[in-house]
Design an enzyme around this catalytic site. Structure first.
Site, short mmCIF file in Angstrom:
data_model
loop_
_atom_site.label_atom_id
_atom_site.label_comp_id
_atom_site.label_asym_id
_atom_site.label_seq_id
_atom_site.Cartn_x
_atom_site.Cartn_y
_atom_site.Cartn_z
N TYR A 12 0.89 -1.07 -0.07
CA TYR A 12 -0.01 0.06 -0.10
C TYR A 12 0.90 1.29 -0.09
O TYR A 12 0.60 2.19 0.75
CB TYR A 12 -1.04 0.14 1.21
CG TYR A 12 -1.68 -1.30 1.42
CD1 TYR A 12 -2.65 -1.77 0.50
CD2 TYR A 12 -1.40 -1.88 2.41
CE1 TYR A 12 -3.27 -2.88 1.05
CE2 TYR A 12 -1.86 -3.31 2.84
CZ TYR A 12 -2.75 -3.68 2.21
OH TYR A 12 -3.61 -4.90 2.17
N TYR A 140 -12.79 -7.38 5.84
CA TYR A 140 -11.61 -7.53 5.02
C TYR A 140 -11.24 -9.04 4.61
O TYR A 140 -11.30 -9.67 5.63
CB TYR A 140 -10.38 -6.92 5.75
CG TYR A 140 -8.91 -6.88 4.99
CD1 TYR A 140 -8.69 -6.38 3.92
CD2 TYR A 140 -8.28 -8.09 5.15
CE1 TYR A 140 -7.73 -6.33 3.10
CE2 TYR A 140 -6.88 -8.31 4.51
CZ TYR A 140 -6.90 -7.43 3.27
OH TYR A 140 -5.88 -7.67 2.78
N ASP A 237 -14.17 -16.39 7.27
CA ASP A 237 -12.75 -16.29 7.20
C ASP A 237 -12.12 -16.09 8.54
O ASP A 237 -12.10 -15.10 9.15
CB ASP A 237 -12.74 -14.89 6.34
CG ASP A 237 -11.22 -14.43 5.82
OD1 ASP A 237 -10.23 -15.00 6.60
OD2 ASP A 237 -11.26 -13.53 5.24
N LYS A 266 -2.25 -16.91 7.41
CA LYS A 266 -1.43 -16.26 8.43
C LYS A 266 -0.89 -17.15 9.43
O LYS A 266 0.27 -17.55 9.15
CB LYS A 266 -2.60 -15.14 9.20
CG LYS A 266 -2.65 -13.88 8.18
CD LYS A 266 -3.28 -12.80 8.87
CE LYS A 266 -3.02 -11.73 7.98
NZ LYS A 266 -4.47 -11.35 7.29
C1 LIG Z 1 -4.59 -11.16 5.73
C2 LIG Z 1 -6.15 -11.43 5.77
C3 LIG Z 1 -6.81 -12.29 4.43
C4 LIG Z 1 -5.68 -12.26 3.23
O1 LIG Z 1 -4.56 -12.97 3.30
P1 LIG Z 1 -2.94 -12.86 2.63
O2 LIG Z 1 -2.28 -14.06 2.87
O3 LIG Z 1 -2.61 -11.47 2.92
O4 LIG Z 1 -3.52 -13.03 1.27
C5 LIG Z 1 -7.85 -12.44 3.93
N1 LIG Z 1 -8.81 -12.35 5.47
C6 LIG Z 1 -8.21 -11.82 6.38
C7 LIG Z 1 -9.52 -11.88 7.45
C8 LIG Z 1 -7.25 -11.57 6.56
O5 LIG Z 1 -6.70 -10.80 7.74
#
Ligand SMILES: *Cc1c(COP(=O)(O)O)cnc(C)c1O
Length: 421
Positions: A12, A140, A237, A266
């Site tokens: 970014y 997000y 997610d 992550k």
């Molecule tokens: C970081 C994140 C993503 C994306 O993961 P990347 O490995 O950065 O592509 C998707 N959803 C959530 C909730 C996140 O915190």
């Protein structure tokens, strides 16, 4: 010549960056050592990922052993023990019923796969009109185009890419003050759009990068009921929340609900490598596999990477063999006790804590750059964004290091508060 400043993009950012980029020479546990010799206490765990701190011996050994045997092999037509062992371990910790795993190369890609899976599932059931997604404001889910299309449509990158993005549907943000109009709005969206909706996607309990907002489990319970009532897949997610961050292994456990599809990433690899996965129920995989085109049509080159599988397995083993619940509880108590007092400052709008996530929301975003340079001056690594100064430390952090982080957060916020008054 400064290569970084002239040739390397950072997240970014402009090129060159208008704000300082620090060069890191090495890491160890919760210490980041800069090339100029300065040491910083790490309050970010590299964006929710390094839950065991850096350079953990057990993870290092797992990777070294794997690299000697096989760093990577294509996953088309081939498999390997690291992926089999990791899957066996995941099946033990995932919510019951989530048992089919697709290994992707990052969180965003696992989101893409989740969306594609939901669309294929609806097609396979002869529900081709179910081709959009319902999401919530403040979410997000990653930066790839599909993932972006379900992120918050206002405070995100929609304004930059709108013409190119699929048009999805957004319900009100889950309330952080237990107002019930969020659920009313969700019910309305389901009622009005269910015939077009393939899946409802949300970050459970904590909306992360969209604003670090913590909401009540009841919301998720109602969402599960609505998905059942209206024949919509429930997709959660857990890329940020998973692996203990909220005090439970997965945040859906706070609400005792089981989704149809879940994404993880992550902390999956203990913060060592880019890795993610989409997991779903047997019903979904059976439906896709027994109807045209009889396949989940996605296949990254580095799918099921053996190194990533090996280090992820080691990370989960380490987690399960540790007293992680007690550690996260201790961090939670510390963050609540120490950051709570900031609420009384004029410049502070809210302080929120759950598990090892501690968030201070300011009334303004004008100090983000000042806060960034101030925390580094005080020997701590935090990455404020917008109105938020927050920490997500590794579970292994020491009490002393925790104090460095919270004392620094308090001191820099009090400083900008007093300068403003
Ligand atoms: C970081 C994140 C993503 C994306 O993961 P990347 O490995 O950065 O592509 C998707 N959803 C959530 C909730 C996140 O915190």
């Amino acid at each position: 010549m400064n290569i970084d400043n002239n040739h390397i993009w950072h997240p970014y950012n402009s090129l060159p960056s208008k704000t300082p980029i620090l060069n890191v020479a090495s890491t160890n546990k919760c210490t980041i050592t800069l090339k100029d010799g300065r040491e910083l206490v790490d309050g970010m765990s590299s964006w929710w990922s390094a839950i065991h701190g850096y350079n953990n011996q057990y993870l290092d050994d797992a990777l070294k052993k794997q690299i000697d045997e096989m760093p990577h092999i294509m996953f088309g037509g081939l498999t390997h023990d690291p992926s089999i062992k990791l899957t066996k371990k995941l099946l033990k910790i995932l919510p019951k019923g989530l048992e089919k795993v697709f290994y992707a190369d990052s969180g965003s890609v696992s989101i893409e796969v989740a969306l594609k899976t939901a669309l294929l599932y609806q097609k396979a059931r002869n529900k081709p009109n179910k081709k959009r997604f319902l999401s919530v404001f403040g979410g997000y889910h990653g930066d790839t185009l599909g993932a972006m299309s379900i992120c918050d449509p206002i405070n995100s990158m929609h304004s930059l890419y709108r013409e190119y993005l699929p048009q999805n549907i957004f319900a009100k943000m889950p309330s952080i003050n237990n107002d019930s109009d969020d659920i009313e709005d969700l019910e309305e969206k389901f009622q009005n759009y269910h015939e077009e909706i393939a899946g409802f996607i949300i970050e459970p309990i904590v909306q992360g990068a969209g604003g670090m907002r913590i909401y009540r489990p009841q919301y998720l319970k109602r969402a599960r009921e609505l998905c059942d009532k209206y024949d919509v897949l429930f997709i959660v997610d857990e890329i940020a929340t998973g692996f203990g961050h909220t005090g439970k292994m997965f945040a859906v456990e706070h609400a005792s609900v089981i989704p149809d599809i879940m994404t993880i990433g992550k902390a999956l690899s203990g913060g060592y490598m880019s890795f993610g996965a989409m997991v779903c129920t047997g019903k979904i995989s059976d439906t896709i596999s027994s109807n045209p085109p009889y396949a989940l049509m996605h296949g990254p080159t580095f799918m099921g990477n053996a190194l990533a599988c090996a280090v992820s397995l080691a990370s989960i083993e380490l987690l399960l063999n540790s007293d992680w619940q007690a550690k996260v509880k201790n961090i939670e108590a510390h963050l609540s006790n120490e950051l709570g007092e900031l609420k009384s400052l004029n410049i502070v709008k809210d302080v929120r804590v759950i598990g090892c996530i501690g968030v201070v929301e300011l009334t303004t975003s004008e100090f983000a750059n000042t806060l960034q340079s101030e925390v580094v001056k005080q020997g701590v690594w935090l990455r404020p964004f917008g109105k938020l100064l927050y920490t997500i430390p590794a579970y292994i952090i020491s009490q002393e290091e925790l104090y460095s982080i919270t004392n620094t957060m308090k001191s820099v916020i009090k400083k900008v508060d007093s300068e403003r008054n």
